[in-house]
Motif scaffolding. Structure first.
Motif, PDB file in Angstrom:
ATOM      1  N   LEU A   1       0.823  -1.207   0.000  1.00  0.00           N
ATOM      2  CA  LEU A   1       0.000   0.000   0.000  1.00  0.00           C
ATOM      3  C   LEU A   1       0.861   1.263   0.000  1.00  0.00           C
ATOM      4  CD1 LEU A   1      -2.847  -0.983   2.496  1.00  0.00           C
ATOM      5  CD2 LEU A   1      -2.968  -0.828   0.009  1.00  0.00           C
ATOM      6  N   LYS A   2       1.938   1.255   0.763  1.00  0.00           N
ATOM      7  CA  LYS A   2       2.814   2.430   0.792  1.00  0.00           C
ATOM      8  C   LYS A   2       3.430   2.667  -0.585  1.00  0.00           C
ATOM      9  CE  LYS A   2       6.814   4.492   3.090  1.00  0.00           C
ATOM     10  NZ  LYS A   2       7.844   4.356   4.143  1.00  0.00           N
ATOM     11  N   GLU A   3       3.873   1.608  -1.234  1.00  0.00           N
ATOM     12  CA  GLU A   3       4.454   1.748  -2.569  1.00  0.00           C
ATOM     13  C   GLU A   3       3.420   2.293  -3.543  1.00  0.00           C
ATOM     14  OE1 GLU A   3       6.707  -0.942  -6.003  1.00  0.00           O
ATOM     15  OE2 GLU A   3       6.041  -1.872  -4.132  1.00  0.00           O
ATOM     16  N   ALA A   4       2.181   1.787  -3.445  1.00  0.00           N
ATOM     17  CA  ALA A   4       1.123   2.251  -4.345  1.00  0.00           C
ATOM     18  C   ALA A   4       0.803   3.720  -4.097  1.00  0.00           C
ATOM     19  CB  ALA A   4      -0.130   1.403  -4.146  1.00  0.00           C
ATOM     20  N   ILE A   5       0.759   4.127  -2.830  1.00  0.00           N
ATOM     21  CA  ILE A   5       0.466   5.525  -2.499  1.00  0.00           C
ATOM     22  C   ILE A   5       1.573   6.447  -3.003  1.00  0.00           C
ATOM     23  CG2 ILE A   5       0.260   7.165  -0.580  1.00  0.00           C
ATOM     24  CD1 ILE A   5      -1.213   4.936   0.960  1.00  0.00           C
ATOM     25  N   LEU A   6       2.824   6.011  -2.858  1.00  0.00           N
ATOM     26  CA  LEU A   6       3.947   6.833  -3.306  1.00  0.00           C
ATOM     27  C   LEU A   6       3.941   7.045  -4.822  1.00  0.00           C
ATOM     28  CD1 LEU A   6       6.859   5.506  -1.057  1.00  0.00           C
ATOM     29  CD2 LEU A   6       5.739   7.738  -0.942  1.00  0.00           C
ATOM     30  N   LYS A   7       3.282   6.142  -5.542  1.00  0.00           N
ATOM     31  CA  LYS A   7       3.211   6.263  -7.000  1.00  0.00           C
ATOM     32  C   LYS A   7       2.007   7.087  -7.459  1.00  0.00           C
ATOM     33  CE  LYS A   7       5.640   1.936  -8.038  1.00  0.00           C
ATOM     34  NZ  LYS A   7       5.514   0.565  -8.598  1.00  0.00           N
ATOM     35  N   MET A   8       1.116   7.403  -6.535  1.00  0.00           N
ATOM     36  CA  MET A   8      -0.080   8.166  -6.880  1.00  0.00           C
ATOM     37  C   MET A   8       0.248   9.621  -7.196  1.00  0.00           C
ATOM     38  SD  MET A   8      -2.940   7.010  -4.082  1.00  0.00           S
ATOM     39  CE  MET A   8      -3.722   5.391  -4.133  1.00  0.00           C
ATOM     40  N   ASP A   9      -0.600  10.216  -8.013  1.00  0.00           N
ATOM     41  CA  ASP A   9      -0.516  11.654  -8.252  1.00  0.00           C
ATOM     42  C   ASP A   9      -1.685  12.287  -7.510  1.00  0.00           C
ATOM     43  OD1 ASP A   9      -0.178  14.199  -9.113  1.00  0.00           O
ATOM     44  OD2 ASP A   9      -0.562  13.805 -11.241  1.00  0.00           O
ATOM     45  N   ILE A  10      -1.515  12.493  -6.217  1.00  0.00           N
ATOM     46  CA  ILE A  10      -2.637  12.920  -5.382  1.00  0.00           C
ATOM     47  C   ILE A  10      -2.947  14.408  -5.502  1.00  0.00           C
ATOM     48  CG2 ILE A  10      -2.217  11.062  -3.730  1.00  0.00           C
ATOM     49  CD1 ILE A  10      -1.017  13.165  -1.842  1.00  0.00           C
ATOM     50  N   TYR A  11      -2.114  15.164  -6.222  1.00  0.00           N
ATOM     51  CA  TYR A  11      -2.351  16.594  -6.366  1.00  0.00           C
ATOM     52  C   TYR A  11      -2.881  16.960  -7.750  1.00  0.00           C
ATOM     53  CZ  TYR A  11       0.101  17.072  -1.935  1.00  0.00           C
ATOM     54  OH  TYR A  11       0.470  16.970  -0.612  1.00  0.00           O
ATOM     55  N   SER A  12      -3.250  15.959  -8.535  1.00  0.00           N
ATOM     56  CA  SER A  12      -3.729  16.229  -9.890  1.00  0.00           C
ATOM     57  C   SER A  12      -5.148  16.785  -9.893  1.00  0.00           C
ATOM     58  CB  SER A  12      -3.676  14.952 -10.735  1.00  0.00           C
ATOM     59  OG  SER A  12      -4.508  13.951 -10.181  1.00  0.00           O
ATOM     60  N   THR A  13      -5.830  16.667  -8.776  1.00  0.00           N
ATOM     61  CA  THR A  13      -7.202  17.152  -8.651  1.00  0.00           C
ATOM     62  C   THR A  13      -7.409  17.684  -7.234  1.00  0.00           C
ATOM     63  OG1 THR A  13      -9.522  16.466  -8.557  1.00  0.00           O
ATOM     64  CG2 THR A  13      -7.865  14.762  -8.105  1.00  0.00           C
ATOM     65  N   PRO A  14      -8.279  18.679  -7.079  1.00  0.00           N
ATOM     66  CA  PRO A  14      -8.555  19.188  -5.730  1.00  0.00           C
ATOM     67  C   PRO A  14      -9.417  18.239  -4.910  1.00  0.00           C
ATOM     68  CG  PRO A  14      -9.890  20.347  -7.358  1.00  0.00           C
ATOM     69  CD  PRO A  14      -8.921  19.499  -8.121  1.00  0.00           C
ATOM     70  N   GLU A  15     -10.024  17.263  -5.556  1.00  0.00           N
ATOM     71  CA  GLU A  15     -10.868  16.309  -4.838  1.00  0.00           C
ATOM     72  C   GLU A  15     -10.016  15.369  -3.981  1.00  0.00           C
ATOM     73  OE1 GLU A  15     -14.147  16.503  -4.834  1.00  0.00           O
ATOM     74  OE2 GLU A  15     -13.907  18.252  -6.141  1.00  0.00           O
TER      75      GLU A  15
END
Length: 231
Positions: free
Chosen positions: A25-39
């Motif tokens: 899960l940590k590896e998957a989260i680190l690969k996310m682009d969590i700032y691509s949307t304000p949601e």
């Protein structure tokens, strides 16, 4: 020969699954682009259980560990939310990255092989006057992130790698947000190439300064324009 009497505690399967779930899960989260949307970016416990092929117990335990590490937050009646930082926190993280990356540059000038330093140019070989980064933002953004990760890796310092890993999720997200802005894109490629030139010349002080100034420029930009990045 007598067998050594070692006190070994049997590993509980659920404990093993918990750690594996945490790592995945940590590896998957680190690969996310969590700032691509304000949601907000939400995770579903049941879906995670199904995708990882484990029961929900180790998933819950892994989520608790990730929450303790500051990666996620459990929101009542909503679920599990991936934590995003405030603008001031992001600026602080980018400044920390600048310090770490400038040290990586210093180490590279003293330890890295010539061919490995020269290979850094490959990240930008497809861009130039005839193929401007601003005309291929998504492709250039990927090259930009890969270049900065390569710098840290090339330092051959496990401590620097570990320290930047937890910053990566947030710093990378804001690098991706800002790289499409023309005033940032126009200076990005020359600054990257200038860093590589200093590394190739084994000019430790200059390489360190250029690496630091480049990332501090991002911090200053986010501080000045952070509120506009989602508009």
């Amino acid at each position: 020969m007598a067998e050594a009497d070692i006190a070994i505690v049997r590993i509980a399967p659920e404990s093993s699954f918990k750690n594996k779930a945490y790592d995945a899960l940590k590896e998957a989260i680190l690969k996310m682009d969590i700032y691509s949307t304000p949601e907000p970016v939400m995770l579903d416990e049941r879906a995670l259980s199904e995708r990882l092929g484990v029961s929900r117990t180790p998933i819950r335990e892994a989520i608790a560990m990730l929450e303790q590490d500051g990666f996620v937050k459990t929101v009542p009646r909503r679920g599990i939310m991936v934590v995003r930082r405030t603008k001031s926190e992001i600026v602080d993280m980018i400044r920390a990255w600048a310090a770490l990356e400038s040290m990586a540059a210093r180490l590279i000038t003293t330890t890295a092989r010539k061919k490995d330093i020269t290979a850094l140019r490959d990240y930008f070989k497809d861009f130039g006057k005839d193929r401007l980064p601003e005309d291929h933002v998504e492709e250039y953004s990927k090259a930009n992130i890969a270049f900065h990760q390569a710098l840290i890796s090339l330092s051959e310092s496990p401590v620097l790698v570990d320290l930047t890993n937890d910053l990566l999720l947030h710093v990378r997200g804001y690098r991706q947000l800002t790289i499409g802005r023309k005033d940032r894109t126009a200076t990005s490629l020359p600054e990257h190439l200038g860093m590589i030139e200093a590394l190739e010349a084994r000019d430790t002080e200059l390489a360190e300064k250029r690496a630091r100034d480049h990332t501090l420029g991002l911090a200053a930009y986010v501080e000045a324009h952070g509120q506009e990045l989602f508009t």
